[in-house]
Motif scaffolding. Sequence first.
Motif: not given
Length: 86
Positions: A75-80
């Motif tokens: 989720r962190v990578r998707q948001a970034a």
Amino acid sequence: MACPTITLSGIDQAVWECIRQRASSSGISIPPGDSGTINTPEAEVEYAWDAAGESLAVTVVRKPAWIACELIESRVRQAAAGCGAR
């Protein structure tokens, strides 16, 4: 329970501001500055943005037991990535 540090690249000033804005829109308040700690009743996250290296390190220090570190990282990578990070 801590998770391994997530290191994101391609985080220039515009991407960093986008990430901060998206977090705020999701109800997550990122303190001012390039590094710090985000505390909620359920979790604690440490972050450090390196402007010169265009990278962001995110470490989940405390999280609910029912959320896997892999899901958090995804989720962190998707948001970034939605902000232009690589």
